[in-house]
Design a protein around this motif. Sequence first.
Motif, PDB file in Angstrom:
ATOM      1  N   PHE A 255     -12.261  70.758  14.563  1.00 36.87           N
ATOM      2  CA  PHE A 255     -13.302  71.688  14.999  1.00 36.87           C
ATOM      3  C   PHE A 255     -12.807  72.826  15.883  1.00 36.87           C
ATOM      4  CE2 PHE A 255     -15.915  68.847  12.783  1.00 36.87           C
ATOM      5  CZ  PHE A 255     -17.045  69.579  12.434  1.00 36.87           C
ATOM      6  N   TYR A 256     -11.477  73.030  15.937  1.00 37.71           N
ATOM      7  CA  TYR A 256     -11.026  74.338  16.400  1.00 37.71           C
ATOM      8  C   TYR A 256     -11.551  75.339  15.362  1.00 37.71           C
ATOM      9  CZ  TYR A 256      -7.802  72.537  19.952  1.00 37.71           C
ATOM     10  OH  TYR A 256      -7.273  71.949  21.061  1.00 37.71           O
ATOM     11  N   PRO A 257     -12.192  76.428  15.792  1.00 37.15           N
ATOM     12  CA  PRO A 257     -12.762  77.360  14.808  1.00 37.15           C
ATOM     13  C   PRO A 257     -11.744  77.837  13.774  1.00 37.15           C
ATOM     14  CG  PRO A 257     -13.567  77.875  17.004  1.00 37.15           C
ATOM     15  CD  PRO A 257     -12.529  76.807  17.179  1.00 37.15           C
ATOM     16  N   ILE A 258     -10.479  78.012  14.208  1.00 40.83           N
ATOM     17  CA  ILE A 258      -9.434  78.443  13.270  1.00 40.83           C
ATOM     18  C   ILE A 258      -9.276  77.415  12.140  1.00 40.83           C
ATOM     19  CG2 ILE A 258      -6.908  78.674  13.045  1.00 40.83           C
ATOM     20  CD1 ILE A 258      -8.033  81.177  14.285  1.00 40.83           C
ATOM     21  N   HIS A 259      -9.403  76.120  12.463  1.00 38.05           N
ATOM     22  CA  HIS A 259      -9.243  75.096  11.428  1.00 38.05           C
ATOM     23  C   HIS A 259     -10.407  75.112  10.437  1.00 38.05           C
ATOM     24  CE1 HIS A 259      -6.267  72.718  14.117  1.00 38.05           C
ATOM     25  NE2 HIS A 259      -5.674  73.645  13.416  1.00 38.05           N
ATOM     26  N   GLN A 260     -11.618  75.338  10.936  1.00 35.17           N
ATOM     27  CA  GLN A 260     -12.759  75.469  10.035  1.00 35.17           C
ATOM     28  C   GLN A 260     -12.545  76.646   9.084  1.00 35.17           C
ATOM     29  OE1 GLN A 260     -15.789  73.491  10.059  1.00 35.17           O
ATOM     30  NE2 GLN A 260     -14.471  72.113  11.218  1.00 35.17           N
ATOM     31  N   HIS A 261     -11.985  77.732   9.639  1.00 35.24           N
ATOM     32  CA  HIS A 261     -11.713  78.926   8.829  1.00 35.24           C
ATOM     33  C   HIS A 261     -10.640  78.638   7.783  1.00 35.24           C
ATOM     34  CE1 HIS A 261     -11.132  83.156   7.880  1.00 35.24           C
ATOM     35  NE2 HIS A 261      -9.836  82.993   8.100  1.00 35.24           N
ATOM     36  N   VAL A 262      -9.561  77.954   8.185  1.00 33.70           N
ATOM     37  CA  VAL A 262      -8.446  77.696   7.250  1.00 33.70           C
ATOM     38  C   VAL A 262      -8.894  76.802   6.102  1.00 33.70           C
ATOM     39  CG1 VAL A 262      -6.196  76.548   7.014  1.00 33.70           C
ATOM     40  CG2 VAL A 262      -6.610  78.098   8.929  1.00 33.70           C
ATOM     41  N   ARG A 263      -9.718  75.818   6.417  1.00 32.87           N
ATOM     42  CA  ARG A 263     -10.202  74.936   5.332  1.00 32.87           C
ATOM     43  C   ARG A 263     -10.895  75.762   4.243  1.00 32.87           C
ATOM     44  NH1 ARG A 263     -12.016  69.786   3.905  1.00 32.87           N
ATOM     45  NH2 ARG A 263     -14.162  69.627   3.187  1.00 32.87           N
ATOM     46  N   GLU A 264     -11.750  76.699   4.672  1.00 33.81           N
ATOM     47  CA  GLU A 264     -12.436  77.556   3.695  1.00 33.81           C
ATOM     48  C   GLU A 264     -11.451  78.457   2.961  1.00 33.81           C
ATOM     49  OE1 GLU A 264     -17.023  78.209   5.220  1.00 33.81           O
ATOM     50  OE2 GLU A 264     -15.562  79.796   5.605  1.00 33.81           O
ATOM     51  N   LEU A 265     -10.475  78.985   3.718  1.00 36.29           N
ATOM     52  CA  LEU A 265      -9.472  79.886   3.137  1.00 36.29           C
ATOM     53  C   LEU A 265      -8.680  79.183   2.042  1.00 36.29           C
ATOM     54  CD1 LEU A 265      -7.923  82.709   3.689  1.00 36.29           C
ATOM     55  CD2 LEU A 265      -6.298  81.296   4.956  1.00 36.29           C
ATOM     56  N   VAL A 266      -8.227  77.944   2.343  1.00 38.71           N
ATOM     57  CA  VAL A 266      -7.430  77.185   1.373  1.00 38.71           C
ATOM     58  C   VAL A 266      -8.291  76.833   0.158  1.00 38.71           C
ATOM     59  CG1 VAL A 266      -6.186  75.006   0.968  1.00 38.71           C
ATOM     60  CG2 VAL A 266      -5.840  76.267   3.119  1.00 38.71           C
ATOM     61  N   ALA A 267      -9.533  76.377   0.409  1.00 37.30           N
ATOM     62  CA  ALA A 267     -10.427  75.984  -0.696  1.00 37.30           C
ATOM     63  C   ALA A 267     -10.717  77.165  -1.619  1.00 37.30           C
ATOM     64  CB  ALA A 267     -11.728  75.408  -0.140  1.00 37.30           C
TER      65      ALA A 267
ATOM     66  N   THR B 108     -13.767  71.968  21.261  1.00 35.81           N
ATOM     67  CA  THR B 108     -13.848  71.362  19.921  1.00 35.81           C
ATOM     68  C   THR B 108     -14.877  70.238  19.895  1.00 35.81           C
ATOM     69  OG1 THR B 108     -12.067  69.759  20.364  1.00 35.81           O
ATOM     70  CG2 THR B 108     -11.423  71.888  19.419  1.00 35.81           C
ATOM     71  N   PHE B 109     -15.047  69.551  21.027  1.00 36.25           N
ATOM     72  CA  PHE B 109     -16.035  68.464  21.077  1.00 36.25           C
ATOM     73  C   PHE B 109     -17.447  69.032  20.935  1.00 36.25           C
ATOM     74  CE2 PHE B 109     -13.684  64.604  22.421  1.00 36.25           C
ATOM     75  CZ  PHE B 109     -12.421  65.163  22.526  1.00 36.25           C
ATOM     76  N   GLY B 110     -17.698  70.162  21.601  1.00 37.10           N
ATOM     77  CA  GLY B 110     -19.018  70.788  21.492  1.00 37.10           C
ATOM     78  C   GLY B 110     -19.311  71.161  20.047  1.00 37.10           C
TER      79      GLY B 110
END
Length: 398
Positions: free
Chosen positions: A129-141, A331-333
């Motif tokens: 839930f680091y925002p960058i990780h949420q973004h990368v998941r979408e980018l890779v998909a 990230t917890f929030g």
Amino acid sequence: MRRISEVGAAVIGTGFIGTVHVEQLRRIGVRVRGVLGSSPERGQARADALGVERAYESLDALLDDPSVEVVHVTSPNHLHVPQARRILEAGRHVVCEKPLAMAASDSAGLVDLAARSGLVNAVNFNIRFYPIHQHVRELVAAGGLGDVRFVTGHYFQDWLLLQTDWNWRLEPDKGGTLRAVGDIGSHWLDLATFLTGQPVTSVMADLTTFIAQREEPRGPVETFSTERSSDTVERAMATEDTASILLRFANGARGSMAVSQISAGRKNSLQWEIDGSVGSAAWDSETPDHLWLGHRGQPNEILMRDPGLMGAAGRAAAALPAGHVEGFGDTFGALFRAIYADVLSGRPSDRPPYATFADGHDEVLVGDAIAESSRNGRWVDVERTPAGAATQPLETRA
Ligand SMILES: NC(=O)c1ccc[n+]([C@@H]2O[C@H](COP(=O)([O-])OP(=O)(O)OC[C@H]3O[C@@H](n4cnc5c(N)ncnc54)[C@H](O)[C@@H]3O)[C@@H](O)[C@H]2O)c1
């Protein structure tokens, strides 16, 4: 639709991470009704320090409180399965710290129970839930890196470097026989699969214990504590200080992960790189708002976390404007906002963005394969058996 301030939660465990749970639940508006500590006295002292209204005397007392709809489990690893089981049987949603279990034989039944309960079940893999990780998941998909080919990285810490460093994680009956991999490697493994969408299918692992004897203080020790006791007992160590692991993923991608709790100067260093057929991406937990994007035919880029420049998932996880650095606590929030959206609707959504018990069990299956590989010195396939297949509702559900 109910409001989030109408939802009551309780937190089991009042140590390092239990405190973060209490603080971040409050941040998103959830009422923290009470905490449960290792003893009523310790629980009361922590409740007073945190300004929480109630310290429960026992798990029974906690589950008897009708104002508690969600229970967070932040106790040591060996308590996760029995506590999560009782919480589900009492008809409460559950958020459990990682690793979900110390062995897959323990977590398999829990996945089944959670599926039959219809209750929200989450494993606290907050690093997703680091925002960058949420973004990368979408980018890779979306094919932004092309076909994923090579996934590498490490998770290093130094807080168990000295022979005098001690924590319950060093005791296999409390932390598990897989220590560094279970404690921090579990985050890296969950993240690698989350970002790439690819499960780990085979592993080749080399686990090493460099510090064969440690000094256990006779009194209690806080996690990450720097105080040292002179009154100690010598203990033989069998769990790993470091791990070097080769990985194969479902789509044929290859990778490697290094894990260590004895790397001087590395306080909490998680790094990953994903190399695809079109481009690469990399991240370093010490600069968590920066995403490196690697190109062959044009200059490389740094994306600074910016809600205006990220996809929908990255925007949803971001709490602050660009340039105002977000970190571990945030990230917890973001994770709790996703979990409590499901709590408000009364059941898990079809494809939750957070790790479910099924995901937590899958990570434990990979851990079991890593342990077996290191024991036998050979590649081991991850053995996935159908879990959560039962469909009967829980008779005990309140
Ligand atoms: N997601 C993360 O980033 C993250 C970070 C740290 C820890 N964790 C996980 O959280 C869990 C706790 O780790 P920690 O570092 O906070 O440990 P800790 O030792 O600081 O805290 C553990 C707490 O559990 C309490 N406890 C022990 N037995 C209990 C019992 N029977 N009933 C209720 N409470 C009991 C202890 O009193 C203590 O308050 C572990 O499973 C760990 O893997 C996750």
